[in-house]
Every structure is written in structure tokens, then in C-alpha cells.
Enzyme design. Structure first.
Site, PDB file in Angstrom:
ATOM      1  N   GLY A  11       0.820  -1.215   0.000  1.00 31.58           N
ATOM      2  CA  GLY A  11       0.000   0.000   0.000  1.00 31.58           C
ATOM      3  C   GLY A  11       0.851   1.260   0.000  1.00 31.58           C
ATOM      4  N   ASN A  33      -2.986  -8.451   0.564  1.00 33.82           N
ATOM      5  CA  ASN A  33      -3.929  -9.215  -0.263  1.00 33.82           C
ATOM      6  C   ASN A  33      -4.258  -8.464  -1.560  1.00 33.82           C
ATOM      7  OD1 ASN A  33      -5.599  -7.198   0.579  1.00 33.82           O
ATOM      8  ND2 ASN A  33      -7.154  -8.518   1.519  1.00 33.82           N
ATOM      9  N   VAL A  58      -4.279 -10.877   5.755  1.00 30.15           N
ATOM     10  CA  VAL A  58      -3.852 -10.950   7.153  1.00 30.15           C
ATOM     11  C   VAL A  58      -5.025 -11.273   8.099  1.00 30.15           C
ATOM     12  CG1 VAL A  58      -4.094  -8.474   7.587  1.00 30.15           C
ATOM     13  CG2 VAL A  58      -2.391  -9.747   8.850  1.00 30.15           C
ATOM     14  N   TYR A 146     -14.499   1.898   9.955  1.00 30.26           N
ATOM     15  CA  TYR A 146     -13.063   2.190  10.027  1.00 30.26           C
ATOM     16  C   TYR A 146     -12.689   2.639  11.449  1.00 30.26           C
ATOM     17  CZ  TYR A 146      -8.572   4.279   8.610  1.00 30.26           C
ATOM     18  OH  TYR A 146      -7.245   4.612   8.471  1.00 30.26           O
ATOM     19  N   LYS A 150     -10.369   0.545  14.142  1.00 36.38           N
ATOM     20  CA  LYS A 150      -9.099   1.070  14.652  1.00 36.38           C
ATOM     21  C   LYS A 150      -9.133   1.198  16.177  1.00 36.38           C
ATOM     22  CE  LYS A 150      -6.742   1.697  10.792  1.00 36.38           C
ATOM     23  NZ  LYS A 150      -5.458   1.043  10.537  1.00 36.38           N
ATOM     24  N   ARG A 187      -9.472  10.196  -1.622  1.00 35.75           N
ATOM     25  CA  ARG A 187      -8.905  11.149  -0.668  1.00 35.75           C
ATOM     26  C   ARG A 187      -8.644  12.470  -1.356  1.00 35.75           C
ATOM     27  NH1 ARG A 187      -4.914   7.352   2.715  1.00 35.75           N
ATOM     28  NH2 ARG A 187      -4.864   6.314   0.722  1.00 35.75           N
TER      29      ARG A 187
HETATM   30  N1  UDP Z   1     -12.862  16.338   0.143  1.00 35.18           N
HETATM   31  C1  UDP Z   1     -13.265  17.288  -0.780  1.00 35.18           C
HETATM   32  N2  UDP Z   1     -13.283  16.937  -2.113  1.00 35.18           N
HETATM   33  C2  UDP Z   1     -12.904  15.714  -2.556  1.00 35.18           C
HETATM   34  C3  UDP Z   1     -12.472  14.755  -1.614  1.00 35.18           C
HETATM   35  C4  UDP Z   1     -12.467  15.100  -0.262  1.00 35.18           C
HETATM   36  O1  UDP Z   1     -13.617  18.421  -0.438  1.00 35.18           O
HETATM   37  O2  UDP Z   1     -12.951  15.481  -3.780  1.00 35.18           O
HETATM   38  C5  UDP Z   1     -12.845  16.711   1.576  1.00 35.18           C
HETATM   39  C6  UDP Z   1     -13.534  15.703   2.501  1.00 35.18           C
HETATM   40  O3  UDP Z   1     -14.924  15.967   2.588  1.00 35.18           O
HETATM   41  C7  UDP Z   1     -12.827  15.967   3.805  1.00 35.18           C
HETATM   42  C8  UDP Z   1     -11.415  16.373   3.380  1.00 35.18           C
HETATM   43  O4  UDP Z   1     -11.502  16.733   2.005  1.00 35.18           O
HETATM   44  O5  UDP Z   1     -13.423  17.050   4.491  1.00 35.18           O
HETATM   45  C9  UDP Z   1     -10.393  15.270   3.543  1.00 35.18           C
HETATM   46  O6  UDP Z   1     -10.920  14.116   2.978  1.00 35.18           O
HETATM   47  P1  UDP Z   1     -10.124  12.752   2.865  1.00 35.18           P
HETATM   48  O7  UDP Z   1     -11.068  11.748   2.293  1.00 35.18           O
HETATM   49  O8  UDP Z   1      -8.844  12.972   2.157  1.00 35.18           O
HETATM   50  O9  UDP Z   1      -9.711  12.328   4.339  1.00 35.18           O
HETATM   51  P2  UDP Z   1     -10.458  12.329   5.752  1.00 35.18           P
HETATM   52  O10 UDP Z   1     -11.855  12.927   5.634  1.00 35.18           O
HETATM   53  O11 UDP Z   1     -10.506  10.914   6.139  1.00 35.18           O
HETATM   54  O12 UDP Z   1      -9.575  13.170   6.576  1.00 35.18           O
END
Ligand code: UDP
Length: 323
Positions: A11, A33, A58, A146, A150, A187
């Protein structure tokens, strides 16, 4: 030669850890995997005599022959899109997966470090988040699979530490970025850069006022290395405290990539944390660690990685392997 097992070794974070421990002279066994991992992240290591790869889930019984000194449990889907698509596997790898790792560690007398996450704090009511904060998590919301996996993983690890005397380490990882993130895992950083490279609109969820604090992967790996070698068994936050709103972050990516696409505002996903920033006092005091790479530098390296990928990879599926 010390031998280390890295689960999730193909990953994003796992592959950088493989690189680091190979460089430190360890014999590295990567296990994955390949649901969300990608062999292209570690193919450069296959020719080395001190690197092995096990294609294995795992969450099922693990067998590793020979001596084992360390185990890093990094196998898990880690983006909201991934764990919404494969919620049961996400729960299993954080529960059955860590149980298998801890059992293996007992047999081998190995030290275990587990990848926990700032998600254990949920949508936090305390800001910035210290390790003492217990969190604000919705167990039955979309992120529950998730977050609770965790949290269970931390509890299980601590139980092996107190009950069996196992040497354990717990790192709480805040948003981390760098080369080898999957472009389409949802993300925010790969989403924005992927959109810029494909010529699509930049999608901000909500009004973009939510905050995150982004850590460059090399800094994170250094923190992991130091924690593993320390004698501290309580959780430690590792992340970059430099906090930014998602709207400002989008502006930085637009400037960096020179995209002329427009910004569109979409609905904020359910239970999306409003703010997130690590308190890294512990990491500083116990590990002598703090991040070195600022966002401008880290984003440039990451963008260079993505724009040099073969064009077809810009269209990789979110989860691109059958399971
Ligand atoms: N986000 C966004 N546009 C995208 C993808 C994510 O505005 O296309 C926002 C999402 O709503 C969050 C932040 O960016 O508030 C970070 O999102 P990510 O999924 O990277 O991680 P996490 O929310 O788990 O911190």
C-alpha cells in the site's frame, strides 16, 4: 539481520515503510492481499535478497517461517471511498487481522507496531487533538467501520501488552500524503490532483471550511521508525500540525497544477470531521520528532510523481482488483 513483517506492504504507507526498513538493513517481508495495495509500489524491491512478498490476507491465519523481530500492522483500507465499498473487510482487518499479528508476535517474541489513526477521535470536540482525548465517534455511521475497527485494534493491542507483556507500539496517523497514493481512492489530495490532470472540475465537499493537517510521507515514516525503536507503549500522534481549510488547500493545488477548471461544491459526506489537527507534544518529547517537509515542498514532489505516471493510470478504478 533483523527480520520485519509489514502487513499492507504494497500500500501507500506500507511500501514506503518497506523502502525504509530495506535501507536500514532489515530483512523485510511484505504481506498484502492487494485489494487496495498495488504491486507496482514495491516492484523495485523484488530483486533484493533481503525482501520477500507474501500474497496473503492478514485476516486469515498467518504463517511466517523463521525468526521475526518486528511486525508493523499497516493492512487496512484507509480512505472513506474504500471502506464504504468494503466495510466488512475493513472491520475484519482491524480485528481478526490484528489478532493474528499479535498471536504471531507472541510466538516469535516480536515487537508489534500498529497503524491507528486520527479517526479514533471521530469528529473531535477537542482541538487540537491530544492522545488523552477519547474521541467523538458515531459507531453506526458510514465511517464507523473504520473508526471502530481502529479503536478495537488499539484495545486489543493494549490488552496483549498488559495481559501478555507483549512489546507493542501504537501510532495515531493524521492525514498523510505523498507519492504512491492511489489517484482514485477518493482522498482529497489525489482527488484534486487527479481532477487537475484529467481536466475535470475540482470538487470541494461542503463549503470547504472543514480543516485538515497534511503530513508528508517521509516525515511520517521517520516518526514510525522512531516510535518502533522507542520503549513507549501508549498511543502517539504523528502528523503535521500545519492546519488548512479544504478550500485553501484546493487553491494551493490549483496554483500548483495550473488547472483552469472551475471549483464545484458538492454535499459534505455524512460525519465528515469539521476540523483536525494533531497535538504532537508527545512525539516531540518522547521521540524527538517533528515534521521537516513543508506543504509547498511535499506537494511539489507529490505532483511530480502523479504527472509522470502513465496516462492510463489517471483512470484507475477506485478499487482495481477483484477479491
Ligand atoms: N474532500 C473534498 N473533495 C474531494 C475529496 C475530499 O472536499 O474530492 C474533503 C472531505 O470531505 C474531507 C477532506 O476533504 O473534508 C479530507 O478528505 P479525505 O477523504 O482525504 O480524508 P479524511 O476525511 O478521512 O480526513
Amino acid at each position: 539481520m533483523k527480520r520485519i513483517l509489514i502487513t499492507g506492504g504494497a500500500g501507500f504507507l506500507g511500501s514506503h515503510l518497506c523502502d525504509r526498513f530495506v535501507k536500514e538493513g532489515f530483512h523485510v517481508i511484505a504481506m498484502d492481499n492487494l485489494i487496495t495495495g498495488d504491486l507496482r509500489n514495491i516492484e523495485h524491491l523484488f530483486k533484493l535478497p533481503n525482501f520477500e512478498f507474501y500474497h496473503h490476507d492478514v485476516s486469515k491465519f498467518i504463517h511466517v517461517p523463521g525468526q521475526l523481530d518486528y511486525i508493523l500492522h499497516f493492512a487496512s483500507p484507509a480512505s472513506p471511498i474504500d471502506y464504504l465499498k468494503i466495510p466488512i473487510q475493513t472491520l475484519k482487518v482491524g480485528s481478526l487481522g490484528i489478532h493474528n499479528c499479535l498471536g504471531l508476535a507472541r510466538v516469535k517474541g516480536a515487537r508489534v507496531l500498529i497503524a491507528s489513526t486520527s479517526e479514533v477521535y471521530g469528529d473531535p470536540l477537542v482541538h487540537p487533538q491530544t492522545e488523552e482525548y477519547w474521541g467523538h465517534v458515531n459507531p453506526v455511521g458510514p465511517r464507523g467501520v473504520y473508526d471502530e475497527a481502529k479503536r478495537f485494534q488499539e484495545a486489543m493491542t493494549m490488552a496483549y501488552h498488559t495481559y501478555h507483556g507483549l512489546e507493542t507500539r501504537i501510532i495515531r496517523i493524521f492525514n498523510t500524503y505523498g507519492p504512491r497514493m492511489r489517484l482514485n481512492d477518493g482522498r482529497v489530495l489525489p482527488a484534486f490532483i487527479g481532477q487537475a490532470l484529467r481536466g475535470e472540475d475540482i470538487t470541494i465537499f461542503g463549503d470547504g471550511s472543514q480543516t485538515r493537517s497534511f503530513c508528508y510521507v517521509d516525515d511520517l515514516v521517520e516518526g514510525i521508525y522512531r516510535l518502533l525503536m522507542s520503549d513507549y507503549a501508549q498511543p502517539v500522534n504523528i502528523g503535521n500540525p500545519s492546519e488548512i481549510t479544504i478550500k485553501d488547500f484546493a487553491e494551493e493545488i490549483i496554483k500548483l497544477t495550473g488547472t483552469t477548471q472551475k471549483v464545484v461544491y458538492l454535499d459534505l459526506p455524512k460525519d465528515d470531521p469539521k476540523q483536525r489537527q494533531p497535538d504532537i507534544t508527545k512525539a516531540k518529547e518522547i521521540l524527538g520528532w517533528e515534521p521537516k517537509v513543508d506543504r509547498a515542498e511535499g506537494l511539489k514532489i507529490t505532483y511530480d510523481y502523479f504527472r509522470n505516471l502513465p496516462k492510463e493510470r489517471l483512470f484507475d478504478e477506485a478499487i482495481h482488483r477483484e477479491f
